[in-house]
Design an enzyme around this catalytic site. Structure first.
Site: not given
Length: 374
Positions: A325, A180, A72, A152
């Site tokens: 998330c 990923q 992130t 993801n």
């Protein structure tokens, strides 16, 4: 005992990684910026060794690795860090896709409020970007193209090699969110046309709170990134703050272990995936996305709601129905919506993800329980 099948959300630290992190926290606990004594020197050496381990995964020089708190933060630095360059050179156009992680979409949305123009590429039902649409979207003022490697939610693998070929004659910077895939899926990321790669430790059997941003030079020229916050000057001034030496060392070791075993891991998880798909076909399951990672399967069974299925599967397997998330949000998956799937298919989607540590997936038991909901 519940079998954990949500590895796309997070992975456990490998035992040898956890052992190293513990030792670096308790015994070799020096600050890597303290260069006046042996504790700081040892910490600095551990950081640089880990930097080499991370760099080796994608065949870059260790000087091109910046440690961050995770993908992130890496995504934010890669995107927002180009803002000053883009404004100074009148290149305020960005290309991305509608299925990116929120840590890509939200920084880009912020830049839109600052006058940047953004093209969001469409995604087909196969979960992949159309490279011809990308080619048509490129402009002289395009500064950045940000496209993830492996999604993801669905595991769809984007055509990174073709994207690199299209950009070979364009100056736009290419950013790939590889949270990923980094280390686990040993393809595509060594392409020299990729300028920025974001990686996350906790997706690769390292602790949470550590990751990296790879910044490839073009020849001898560093990408024109600027820091997005300040104080301390660490990591070449791009990412200030005391380095988390234990986490960095653990991440480095995890990268080395993944690089050495990636092919074997991929073969193992591909077998798990094939067996589950065979079992689900008896329920006429729809598989969401094509050309997907061997580490994940996203599927929907007509007539079955994913929330009900997950309740029934509790105590047997731990699975999900979307990104960890955004799990607190009840809004439909922006990924599946962008793929044009029906509302029923979206509501019924279940994501199952595994790793080399997964010895078996109880495919028959999963299908038996889902069948009870039909």
């Amino acid at each position: 005992m519940t079998i954990y099948l949500d590895y796309n959300a997070t992975t456990p630290a490998l035992p040898e990684v956890a052992d190293l992190v513990y030792r670096m926290m308790v015994d070799d606990f020096g600050n890597s910026s303290s260069r006046t004594h042996e504790f700081g020197i040892a910490a600095k050496q551990a950081v640089e060794f880990a930097r080499t381990q991370v760099a080796n995964v994608v065949q870059v020089d260790k000087a091109e690795v910046i440690f961050t708190s995770g993908a992130t933060e890496s995504n934010n630095i890669a995107i927002l860090g180009l803002c000053e360059f883009a404004e100074a050179n009148d290149k305020k156009h960005i290309i991305t896709t509608k299925i990116e992680h929120k840590s890509v979409l939200e920084p880009i949305k912020h830049l839109q409020t600052q006058g940047f123009d953004v093209t969001y590429l469409n995604i087909g039902k196969d979960g992949q970007v159309n490279v011809n649409e990308l080619k048509a979207a490129l402009r002289d003022e395009t500064c950045l193209v940000s496209i993830m490697h492996i999604n993801n939610e669905t595991g769809s693998i984007q055509p990174i090699t073709e994207i690199c070929q299209i950009l070979s004659s364009h100056e736009a910077y290419l950013h790939v969110d590889a949270a990923q895939s980094f280390g686990k899926y040993p393809f595509d990321l060594d392409n020299q046309r990729i300028d920025f790669i974001s990686a996350s430790g906790h997706k690769l059997f390292a602790p949470k709170g550590i990751g990296a941003l790879i910044m490839r030079r073009r020849g001898f020229i560093k990408p024109p990134l600027k820091p997005i916050y300040f104080g301390g000057g660490q990591e070449k001034g791009l990412r200030p703050g005391t380095l988390a030496v234990p986490l960095i060392a653990g991440f480095g070791l995890a990268c080395e272990l993944a690089q050495n075993n990636a092919q074997k891991w991929c073969e193992h998880v591909a077998g798990l995936k094939a067996k589950l798909m065979d079992s689900l076909r008896a329920l006429e399951a729809e598989f969401n996305g094509n050309n997907t990672s061997p580490y994940v399967l996203n599927f929907s069974v007509p007539g079955v709601n994913s929330e009900a299925a997950m309740v029934m599967l509790k105590g047997i397997v731990a699975v999900s129905n979307g990104s960890a998330c955004t799990s607190s949000s009840y809004s439909p998956s922006h990924v599946l919506s962008a793929m044009g799937l029906s509302q029923e298919q979206i509501d019924g989607s279940i994501r199952v993800s595994w790793s080399h540590q997964t010895t078996a997936v109880p495919s028959d038991e999963i299908c038996r329980i889902i069948k009870e909901l039909l």
